[in-house]
Design a protein around this motif. Structure first.
Motif, PDB file in Angstrom:
ATOM      1  N   UNK A   2       0.844  -1.200   0.000  1.00 54.90           N
ATOM      2  CA  UNK A   2       0.000   0.000   0.000  1.00 54.90           C
ATOM      3  C   UNK A   2       0.879   1.250   0.000  1.00 54.90           C
ATOM      4  N   UNK A   3       0.351   2.330  -0.513  1.00 50.49           N
ATOM      5  CA  UNK A   3       1.117   3.585  -0.531  1.00 50.49           C
ATOM      6  C   UNK A   3       1.497   4.060   0.877  1.00 50.49           C
ATOM      7  N   UNK A   4       0.713   3.739   1.893  1.00 44.35           N
ATOM      8  CA  UNK A   4       1.016   4.157   3.261  1.00 44.35           C
ATOM      9  C   UNK A   4       2.274   3.445   3.764  1.00 44.35           C
ATOM     10  N   UNK A   5       2.416   2.127   3.445  1.00 38.67           N
ATOM     11  CA  UNK A   5       3.593   1.376   3.879  1.00 38.67           C
ATOM     12  C   UNK A   5       4.842   1.871   3.157  1.00 38.67           C
ATOM     13  N   UNK A   6       4.709   2.195   1.892  1.00 41.08           N
ATOM     14  CA  UNK A   6       5.849   2.698   1.120  1.00 41.08           C
ATOM     15  C   UNK A   6       6.282   4.065   1.672  1.00 41.08           C
ATOM     16  N   UNK A   7       5.320   4.919   1.965  1.00 42.59           N
ATOM     17  CA  UNK A   7       5.623   6.248   2.527  1.00 42.59           C
ATOM     18  C   UNK A   7       6.294   6.140   3.889  1.00 42.59           C
ATOM     19  N   UNK A   8       5.811   5.203   4.723  1.00 45.23           N
ATOM     20  CA  UNK A   8       6.408   4.992   6.052  1.00 45.23           C
ATOM     21  C   UNK A   8       7.829   4.465   5.904  1.00 45.23           C
ATOM     22  N   UNK A   9       8.046   3.551   4.975  1.00 46.71           N
ATOM     23  CA  UNK A   9       9.384   3.005   4.740  1.00 46.71           C
ATOM     24  C   UNK A   9      10.352   4.067   4.242  1.00 46.71           C
ATOM     25  N   UNK A  10       9.871   4.932   3.334  1.00 46.24           N
ATOM     26  CA  UNK A  10      10.713   6.015   2.842  1.00 46.24           C
ATOM     27  C   UNK A  10      11.044   7.017   3.948  1.00 46.24           C
ATOM     28  N   UNK A  11      10.104   7.265   4.841  1.00 47.56           N
ATOM     29  CA  UNK A  11      10.332   8.168   5.961  1.00 47.56           C
ATOM     30  C   UNK A  11      11.407   7.603   6.889  1.00 47.56           C
ATOM     31  N   UNK A  12      11.346   6.320   7.175  1.00 44.98           N
ATOM     32  CA  UNK A  12      12.341   5.673   8.027  1.00 44.98           C
ATOM     33  C   UNK A  12      13.720   5.746   7.381  1.00 44.98           C
ATOM     34  N   UNK A  13      13.809   5.478   6.093  1.00 41.80           N
ATOM     35  CA  UNK A  13      15.087   5.547   5.381  1.00 41.80           C
ATOM     36  C   UNK A  13      15.626   6.980   5.388  1.00 41.80           C
TER      37      UNK A  13
END
Length: 116
Positions: A2-13
């Motif tokens: 989902x776009x929310x998981x991708x956004x959260x992963x990018x934020x962590x990185x």
């Protein structure tokens, strides 16, 4: 995904990259400088001379004060504290006087070189 998981992963990185970049960019500006240079750059604007700055203080308390307020690292604070104490206590190393020889042996010419 989902776009929310991708956004959260990018934020962590992004946060990890920002934190690691800050650690890499930090450096000790006093590293490799002599205590005399540390005094000239950090103290001489207010103090004309290094004499009297450690008078009546223990080297450990002077070190702790310098580390907390004036130096960028513990090694530079210790070097500066040692320098200030050596100036005030007169522990400067004096040149050894040259012993005068009064014996007549010093006036004698060297022995001749044997021929072959």
């Amino acid at each position: 995904m989902s776009p929310a998981k991708i956004g959260c992963g990018l934020l962590v990185v992004a946060v990890m990259a920002a934190l690691s970049g800050a650690a890499i960019g930090a450096q000790n500006l006093d590293q490799g400088k002599s205590p005399q240079k540390l005094f000239a750059e950090g103290c001489a604007s207010c103090h004309r001379s290094a004499r009297g700055l450690s008078k009546g203080r223990f080297q450990l308390t002077l070190y702790l004060f310098l580390q907390k307020h004036y130096s960028s690292g513990s090694s530079s604070a210790w070097a500066l504290a040692s320098y200030l104490e050596s100036i005030d206590s007169g522990k400067r190393v004096a040149a050894k006087p040259v012993a005068k020889s009064t014996s007549r042996a010093s006036f004698r010419p060297p022995a001749p070189v044997p021929s072959r």
